[in-house]
Design a protein around this motif. Structure first.
Motif, PDB file in Angstrom:
ATOM      1  N   LEU A   1       0.814  -1.212   0.000  1.00  0.00           N
ATOM      2  CA  LEU A   1       0.000   0.000   0.000  1.00  0.00           C
ATOM      3  C   LEU A   1       0.853   1.269   0.000  1.00  0.00           C
ATOM      4  O   LEU A   1       0.409   2.327  -0.454  1.00  0.00           O
ATOM      5  CB  LEU A   1      -0.931   0.008   1.212  1.00  0.00           C
ATOM      6  CG  LEU A   1      -2.193  -0.857   1.102  1.00  0.00           C
ATOM      7  CD1 LEU A   1      -2.893  -0.960   2.453  1.00  0.00           C
ATOM      8  CD2 LEU A   1      -3.134  -0.285   0.061  1.00  0.00           C
ATOM      9  N   SER A   2       2.078   1.168   0.500  1.00  0.00           N
ATOM     10  CA  SER A   2       2.945   2.352   0.567  1.00  0.00           C
ATOM     11  C   SER A   2       3.675   2.623  -0.743  1.00  0.00           C
ATOM     12  O   SER A   2       4.355   3.642  -0.887  1.00  0.00           O
ATOM     13  CB  SER A   2       3.982   2.169   1.682  1.00  0.00           C
ATOM     14  OG  SER A   2       4.797   1.029   1.434  1.00  0.00           O
TER      15      SER A   2
ATOM     16  N   ALA B   1       4.364  -3.034  -7.440  1.00  0.00           N
ATOM     17  CA  ALA B   1       5.733  -3.114  -6.961  1.00  0.00           C
ATOM     18  C   ALA B   1       6.688  -3.654  -8.023  1.00  0.00           C
ATOM     19  O   ALA B   1       6.283  -4.264  -9.012  1.00  0.00           O
ATOM     20  CB  ALA B   1       5.812  -3.986  -5.705  1.00  0.00           C
ATOM     21  N   LEU B   2       7.980  -3.414  -7.805  1.00  0.00           N
ATOM     22  CA  LEU B   2       9.050  -3.841  -8.695  1.00  0.00           C
ATOM     23  C   LEU B   2       9.739  -5.058  -8.088  1.00  0.00           C
ATOM     24  O   LEU B   2      10.140  -5.042  -6.922  1.00  0.00           O
ATOM     25  CB  LEU B   2      10.054  -2.694  -8.866  1.00  0.00           C
ATOM     26  CG  LEU B   2      11.399  -3.013  -9.515  1.00  0.00           C
ATOM     27  CD1 LEU B   2      11.223  -3.386 -10.976  1.00  0.00           C
ATOM     28  CD2 LEU B   2      12.353  -1.825  -9.357  1.00  0.00           C
ATOM     29  N   LEU B   3       9.878  -6.123  -8.876  1.00  0.00           N
ATOM     30  CA  LEU B   3      10.548  -7.340  -8.416  1.00  0.00           C
ATOM     31  C   LEU B   3      11.913  -7.443  -9.084  1.00  0.00           C
ATOM     32  O   LEU B   3      12.029  -7.322 -10.305  1.00  0.00           O
ATOM     33  CB  LEU B   3       9.720  -8.574  -8.769  1.00  0.00           C
ATOM     34  CG  LEU B   3      10.387  -9.938  -8.488  1.00  0.00           C
ATOM     35  CD1 LEU B   3      10.534 -10.154  -6.982  1.00  0.00           C
ATOM     36  CD2 LEU B   3       9.602 -11.072  -9.116  1.00  0.00           C
TER      37      LEU B   3
ATOM     38  N   ASP C   1      10.132  -0.425  -3.972  1.00  0.00           N
ATOM     39  CA  ASP C   1       9.274   0.690  -4.361  1.00  0.00           C
ATOM     40  C   ASP C   1       9.885   1.303  -5.621  1.00  0.00           C
ATOM     41  O   ASP C   1      11.028   1.752  -5.598  1.00  0.00           O
ATOM     42  CB  ASP C   1       9.223   1.721  -3.234  1.00  0.00           C
ATOM     43  CG  ASP C   1       8.247   2.863  -3.520  1.00  0.00           C
ATOM     44  OD1 ASP C   1       8.216   3.336  -4.672  1.00  0.00           O
ATOM     45  OD2 ASP C   1       7.536   3.278  -2.602  1.00  0.00           O
ATOM     46  N   PRO C   2       9.166   1.315  -6.755  1.00  0.00           N
ATOM     47  CA  PRO C   2       9.765   1.814  -7.995  1.00  0.00           C
ATOM     48  C   PRO C   2      10.110   3.297  -7.954  1.00  0.00           C
ATOM     49  O   PRO C   2      10.901   3.759  -8.772  1.00  0.00           O
ATOM     50  CB  PRO C   2       8.692   1.525  -9.050  1.00  0.00           C
ATOM     51  CG  PRO C   2       7.414   1.402  -8.291  1.00  0.00           C
ATOM     52  CD  PRO C   2       7.785   0.846  -6.951  1.00  0.00           C
TER      53      PRO C   2
ATOM     54  N   ILE D   1      10.832  -3.518   0.197  1.00  0.00           N
ATOM     55  CA  ILE D   1       9.567  -3.833   0.846  1.00  0.00           C
ATOM     56  C   ILE D   1       9.576  -5.313   1.200  1.00  0.00           C
ATOM     57  O   ILE D   1       9.993  -6.148   0.384  1.00  0.00           O
ATOM     58  CB  ILE D   1       8.377  -3.512  -0.078  1.00  0.00           C
ATOM     59  CG1 ILE D   1       8.410  -2.040  -0.489  1.00  0.00           C
ATOM     60  CG2 ILE D   1       7.053  -3.849   0.580  1.00  0.00           C
ATOM     61  CD1 ILE D   1       7.490  -1.723  -1.633  1.00  0.00           C
ATOM     62  N   SER D   2       9.122  -5.636   2.383  1.00  0.00           N
ATOM     63  CA  SER D   2       9.087  -7.038   2.829  1.00  0.00           C
ATOM     64  C   SER D   2       7.641  -7.485   2.964  1.00  0.00           C
ATOM     65  O   SER D   2       7.028  -7.346   4.038  1.00  0.00           O
ATOM     66  CB  SER D   2       9.823  -7.187   4.167  1.00  0.00           C
ATOM     67  OG  SER D   2      11.177  -6.801   4.031  1.00  0.00           O
ATOM     68  N   PRO D   3       7.051  -8.015   1.902  1.00  0.00           N
ATOM     69  CA  PRO D   3       5.654  -8.464   1.989  1.00  0.00           C
ATOM     70  C   PRO D   3       5.552  -9.752   2.783  1.00  0.00           C
ATOM     71  O   PRO D   3       6.532 -10.500   2.928  1.00  0.00           O
ATOM     72  CB  PRO D   3       5.271  -8.685   0.521  1.00  0.00           C
ATOM     73  CG  PRO D   3       6.557  -9.040  -0.144  1.00  0.00           C
ATOM     74  CD  PRO D   3       7.618  -8.241   0.567  1.00  0.00           C
ATOM     75  N   ARG D   4       4.375 -10.015   3.285  1.00  0.00           N
ATOM     76  CA  ARG D   4       4.153 -11.255   4.024  1.00  0.00           C
ATOM     77  C   ARG D   4       4.310 -12.464   3.099  1.00  0.00           C
ATOM     78  O   ARG D   4       4.139 -12.374   1.885  1.00  0.00           O
ATOM     79  CB  ARG D   4       2.783 -11.231   4.691  1.00  0.00           C
ATOM     80  CG  ARG D   4       1.612 -11.063   3.748  1.00  0.00           C
ATOM     81  CD  ARG D   4       0.346 -10.730   4.520  1.00  0.00           C
ATOM     82  NE  ARG D   4       0.462  -9.427   5.189  1.00  0.00           N
ATOM     83  CZ  ARG D   4      -0.384  -8.987   6.114  1.00  0.00           C
ATOM     84  NH1 ARG D   4      -1.419  -9.726   6.468  1.00  0.00           N
ATOM     85  NH2 ARG D   4      -0.196  -7.806   6.667  1.00  0.00           N
TER      86      ARG D   4
END
Length: 492
Positions: free
Chosen positions: A49-50, A89-91, A106-107, A113-116
């Motif tokens: 979300l951020s 998001a960017l992977l 974050d692009p 970012i550490s998603p669950r």
């Protein structure tokens, strides 16, 4: 003779529909959810979300900078998956001798970012075509798809007044008559969609169901078949001589002269930082029926075009168009919504057919028919319990700790098993009312718990302006309302 044919087809339709309908209902339901799998994944990873959008050139600079800093000099490849309309998001990732490291960024800022640890909508896709059971599950779903075709064709023969039946719906008639009318209405108008989705389902995994062609032509070597069907430049030899890999933004800009402006989905760099590095730029295919990405390969050091893969054999185009029709990735938001609604209608059609089998046998039901009535409860309400449990586990089962995806899947099957156990041992006259009442409470809990957790984490404001989250809440409230209404009807 025609009457005899209809009688035979009615028998085939009833028994094929019953024995495989229990499975097909869950397949159709998860298939409908698979249409919005990307949105489900977004909802199940609120950490994104951020994330804020950025222009493509800046995003590629962010990706290359991270890879140059974090990937080892001897890495065999880099991977960049760019943000797109349905995932922000960017992977980035690097790979070397079976080892790899992946990061979400974050692009705009490049912040990690550490998603669950969740599979999100991907688990629902996997269950849809394999039942989470590997090759045996794939083959079973394939068999069920063939039976689905048989049931659709036999249903056409059975219903003499096909279009009249569609306009005949009497909800206030007897229970059996009302369910039959509902079954007919749900089966007639979406029939072309059911035929399309079933035929294309078989085509997407045709070589898995019928591998004899590859076995005979390529001596069972599937890799040889893939190499001929999807040719790539010759493999690169590792080099000890270092060289600067050209800017990924420059490579993508050059590649998009051939695949279309702003159509890049991902970038792979082979042997990065070496003299003989290669950059593969892969195209999105969410704007066309053919579910396969065009590719442009470039020399990683000079940017020279090595290969353009955008022309395919007619047989491959046919197969990939069939796949594209089934996946629905080409569809815009409105058409995806139609896919979803028709998928739900297919599940409802199967459910009404299952109920009709037992409703017609209420005078002196046999032991099998009594068992079928209980199985109906477990196989109609059970998958709904499973999906609700899967979503709740994402918010409640220690979401920030590793192994969340295993706990989500465990709760998926655990709640389904609990529904089946209740159906097996509870008094028959209370089964449906209690199952639908419990499901109402469970589904209603999803938006309530989601809003509460987002509020405590300080993410609620961002969620309110992200369409996926209000959409999920409205969807859950709608399902809960339908379940509550059904529970009330079952009590009367």
């Amino acid at each position: 003779m025609l009457g005899s044919l209809r009688q035979s087809m009615a028998w085939l339709h009833n028994w094929a529909g019953l024995l495989f309908g229990w499975l097909l209902y869950a397949v159709f339901m998860t298939g409908a959810l698979s249409v919005v799998a990307a949105e489900i994944t977004h909802w199940m990873t609120p950490e994104f979300l951020s994330v804020r959008p950025a222009d493509r050139t800046h995003t590629l600079h962010i990706a290359q900078d991270w890879l140059e800093k974090h990937a080892p000099p001897t890495a065999q490849s880099w991977q960049v998956e760019l943000p797109w309309a349905r995932h922000p998001a960017l992977l980035v990732a690097w790979h070397q001798d079976g080892q790899s490291e992946t990061a979400w960024l974050d692009p705009a800022s490049g912040q990690t970012i550490s998603p669950r640890d969740t599979e999100g909508g991907e688990f629902l896709i996997e269950f849809h075509y394999s039942l989470h059971a590997g090759l045996p599950g794939i083959l079973l779903v394939g068999l069920a798809s063939i039976v689905m075709l048989i049931a659709l064709c036999s249903g056409l023969i059975v219903h003499r007044r096909l279009f009249v039946d569609f306009f005949t719906f009497r909800p206030n008639a007897s229970t059996g008559r009302a369910w039959l009318d509902a079954h007919n209405v749900l089966g007639v108008l979406p029939l072309p969609f059911y035929l399309m989705i079933t035929i294309t389902a078989l085509s997407t995994l045709l070589l898995t169901y019928l591998p004899s062609g590859i076995n005979s032509r390529y001596d069972g070597n599937a890799a040889a078949f893939v190499a001929q069907a999807f040719p790539v430049p010759p493999p690169l030899r590792a080099s000890s001589q270092r060289a600067t890999t050209q800017s990924l933004a420059t490579s993508v800009t050059r590649a998009e002269n051939y695949i279309g402006h702003d159509r890049t989905a991902s970038v792979w760099v082979h042997q990065p930082g070496q003299m003989n590095s290669r950059v593969d730029v892969l195209r999105h295919y969410d704007d066309r029926l053919m579910a396969f990405p065009d590719r442009v390969s470039l020399d990683g050091r000079t940017g020279q075009i090595l290969q353009i893969a955008d022309q395919y054999r007619a047989s491959l185009i046919v197969m990939r168009v069939m796949g594209g029709l089934h996946y629905g990735r080409y569809a815009g938001a409105v058409l995806r919504g139609l896919y979803f609604v028709l998928g739900v209608a297919g599940a409802a059609m199967i459910a009404t057919g299952l109920l009709l089998f037992t409703l017609r046998r209420t005078v002196r039901p046999t032991r099998f028919e009594r068992a079928a009535s209980r199985i109906n409860v477990a196989m109609i309400a059970g998958p709904l319990y499973a999906c609700a449990g899967y979503f709740l586990a994402n918010r409640l089962c220690w979401p920030q700790s590793p192994g969340l995806h295993e706990r989500e899947v465990t709760l998926f099957f655990a709640l389904w098993a609990l529904s089946a156990a209740h159906a097996a041992f509870r008094q028959p006259n209370r089964l449906w009312r209690e199952q639908w009442s419990g499901l109402t409470a469970l589904v209603l809990a999803i938006p309530l718990i989601d809003i509460a957790t987002l509020f405590t984490q300080g993410r609620l404001q961002d969620a309110l302006v992200t369409p996926v989250f209000p959409g999920m809440w409205i969807g859950c409230l709608s399902v809960a309302a339908i379940c509550g209404w059904t529970a009330q009807r079952a009590a009367t």
